[in-house]
Design an enzyme around this catalytic site. Structure first.
Site, short mmCIF file in Angstrom:
data_model
loop_
_atom_site.label_atom_id
_atom_site.label_comp_id
_atom_site.label_asym_id
_atom_site.label_seq_id
_atom_site.Cartn_x
_atom_site.Cartn_y
_atom_site.Cartn_z
N ARG A 13 10.08 76.27 3.64
CA ARG A 13 9.64 77.54 3.17
C ARG A 13 9.93 78.70 4.04
O ARG A 13 9.72 78.44 5.35
CB ARG A 13 8.17 77.53 2.48
CG ARG A 13 8.31 76.84 1.21
CD ARG A 13 6.91 76.86 0.72
NE ARG A 13 6.18 76.32 1.31
CZ ARG A 13 4.62 76.08 0.90
NH1 ARG A 13 4.19 77.07 0.15
NH2 ARG A 13 3.87 75.37 1.24
N HIS B 242 1.88 68.24 -5.10
CA HIS B 242 1.83 68.99 -3.60
C HIS B 242 2.06 70.28 -3.90
O HIS B 242 3.21 70.65 -3.70
CB HIS B 242 3.14 68.26 -2.77
CG HIS B 242 2.71 68.90 -1.26
ND1 HIS B 242 1.63 68.65 -0.44
CD2 HIS B 242 3.80 68.98 -0.26
CE1 HIS B 242 1.82 69.12 0.79
NE2 HIS B 242 3.08 69.27 0.70
N1 APR Z 1 21.73 65.63 5.98
C1 APR Z 1 20.87 65.46 7.38
N2 APR Z 1 20.18 66.53 7.87
C2 APR Z 1 20.11 67.75 7.17
C3 APR Z 1 20.65 67.99 5.94
C4 APR Z 1 21.73 66.94 5.53
N3 APR Z 1 22.46 67.01 4.36
N4 APR Z 1 20.84 69.19 5.56
C5 APR Z 1 19.97 69.87 6.22
N5 APR Z 1 19.53 68.85 7.40
C6 APR Z 1 18.58 69.28 8.46
C7 APR Z 1 18.74 70.46 9.40
O1 APR Z 1 20.03 70.43 10.00
C8 APR Z 1 17.71 70.40 9.88
O2 APR Z 1 17.63 69.94 11.37
O3 APR Z 1 17.32 69.15 8.24
C9 APR Z 1 16.61 69.57 9.12
C10 APR Z 1 15.35 70.27 8.54
O4 APR Z 1 14.59 70.69 9.66
P1 APR Z 1 13.77 72.25 9.69
O5 APR Z 1 14.44 73.40 9.26
O6 APR Z 1 13.30 72.23 11.16
O7 APR Z 1 12.81 71.87 8.61
P2 APR Z 1 11.46 71.04 8.57
O8 APR Z 1 10.29 71.78 9.06
O9 APR Z 1 11.60 69.74 9.60
O10 APR Z 1 11.14 70.52 7.26
C11 APR Z 1 12.05 69.53 6.53
O11 APR Z 1 10.03 69.04 5.10
O12 APR Z 1 7.86 70.00 4.82
C12 APR Z 1 9.17 69.67 4.33
O13 APR Z 1 9.25 72.10 3.14
C13 APR Z 1 9.96 71.26 4.25
O14 APR Z 1 11.66 70.42 2.91
C14 APR Z 1 11.31 70.71 4.23
C15 APR Z 1 11.44 69.59 5.03
#
Ligand code: APR
Length: 312
Positions: A82, A175
């Site tokens: 978010r 959640h």
């Molecule tokens: N396949 C693999 N990885 C992916 C894909 C995909 N198709 N699409 C996005 N990603 C990766 C991004 O490249 C990034 O490294 O997912 C990762 C997300 O990391 P962040 O942006 O740091 O987000 P994060 O804080 O880890 O949260 C991830 O968890 O709490 C929930 O709301 C939050 O939905 C979110 C998830």
């Protein structure tokens, strides 16, 4: 040989990898992401901490799902977090595409993993992973309750001036706004929280817990929480790997408990090698029960919306 895969090498994913690896109970933890070099670089860094932290579990960073083959447990963290002012539900469409895609890839290489979803909106992404994977519903669960419960416990300990380790807390439900913190099951040093804190204070802590994630998103400005979330997910992974049968709140498939069925919802359950062993039904107050049923209705409504999306 036990193998864990964490999909997504962002904040939540990489911290979870580190926590699971440091527990030294898996042979291998595979971390995968679409960004080239990110999981490989983080894995190299983490592996170099092993001689210092004294554990053996090796982390493999990759962009290739073939490396996830034969995983016992898969944690899906891939997706967008978010931004300030956004609700988890605002992420529904964009994250649904990612979670559907990731689940298909995982199932191409692993026959019957236990899948733990953390991507938001949590209850809906867990539903989606279960539907796309075709796995037995017990093998697919979501992480929310451990985190929300830990947040509630932290707030209670601060308000009561009590040792955080003497606080027992519990949250059920979704959640999100229909999260159900459950004061009747909360204790401070064995004393019911309803006696340890006045009603007004307790009500404010319940509200703060419901908005616990948003409060952190607002402070960070970019990204969402990951230290407590990764602890919460790692706790589930450990229970599966060690077949501990430990009781914890998870997002699980309901089959009539509390008069609720056919929806993924936060409930207390025992967790082991096959995922959810059993949902533990608690003696809730009438208000708590009605809030839990309300949460189930809210999740089911949004699942309808999810089913209307074109996910390829
Ligand atoms: N396949 C693999 N990885 C992916 C894909 C995909 N198709 N699409 C996005 N990603 C990766 C991004 O490249 C990034 O490294 O997912 C990762 C997300 O990391 P962040 O942006 O740091 O987000 P994060 O804080 O880890 O949260 C991830 O968890 O709490 C929930 O709301 C939050 O939905 C979110 C998830």
């Amino acid at each position: 040989m036990s193998k864990v895969t964490i999909v997504g090498a962002g904040k939540y994913g990489s911290t979870t990898v580190q926590r699971v690896a440091a527990a030294d109970i898996a042979d291998e933890v595979v971390m995968t992401d679409i960004v080239e070099g990110l999981p490989q670089g983080l894995a190299l860094d983490m592996n170099q901490s092993r001689p210092l932290e004294r554990y053996r579990t090796k982390v493999i960073g990759t962009n290739d799902y073939a490396d996830t083959a034969g995983s016992d447990v898969v944690v899906i963290t891939a997706g967008l977090p978010r931004k300030p002012g956004m609700s988890r539900m605002d992420l529904l469409e964009v994250n649904a595409k990612i979670v559907a895609d990731v689940t298909r890839e995982i199932m191409t290489y692993s026959e019957a993993p236990v899948i733990i979803v953390v991507t938001n909106p949590l209850d809906h992404m867990t539903t989606l992973a279960a539907e796309v994977s075709g796995l037995d519903r017990n093998r697919v669960m979501g992480q929310a309750g451990n985190l929300d419960t830990a947040r509630f416990a932290h707030f209670i300990s601060e308000a009561a001036g009590a040792d955080v380790l003497d606080v027992e807390a519990l949250t059920l439900g979704s959640h999100g706004p229909t999260m159900v913190p459950v004061p009747s099951q909360c204790f401070v040093g064995g004393t019911p929280v309803t006696e340890a804190l006045d009603a007004e204070t307790l009500a404010s802590l319940v509200e703060r817990t419901r908005g616990g994630g948003a409060e952190i998103v607002g402070l960070l400005k970019t990204g969402s929480a990951y230290y407590a979330p990764s602890s919460a997910a790692a706790k589930m992974v450990k229970a599966v790997l060690t077949d501990s049968g430990e009781k914890m709140p998870v997002c699980a498939w309901t089959t009539g408990e509390y008069g609720i069925e056919g929806v993924y919802l936060g409930v207390l359950a025992t967790i082991g090698a096959g995922g959810v062993k059993e949902i533990v039904e608690l003696d809730l107050t009438a208000d708590e029960l009605s809030a839990l049923r309300g949460a189930a209705g809210a999740v089911a409504e949004k699942v309808e919306e999810l089913h209307g999306l074109d996910l390829g």
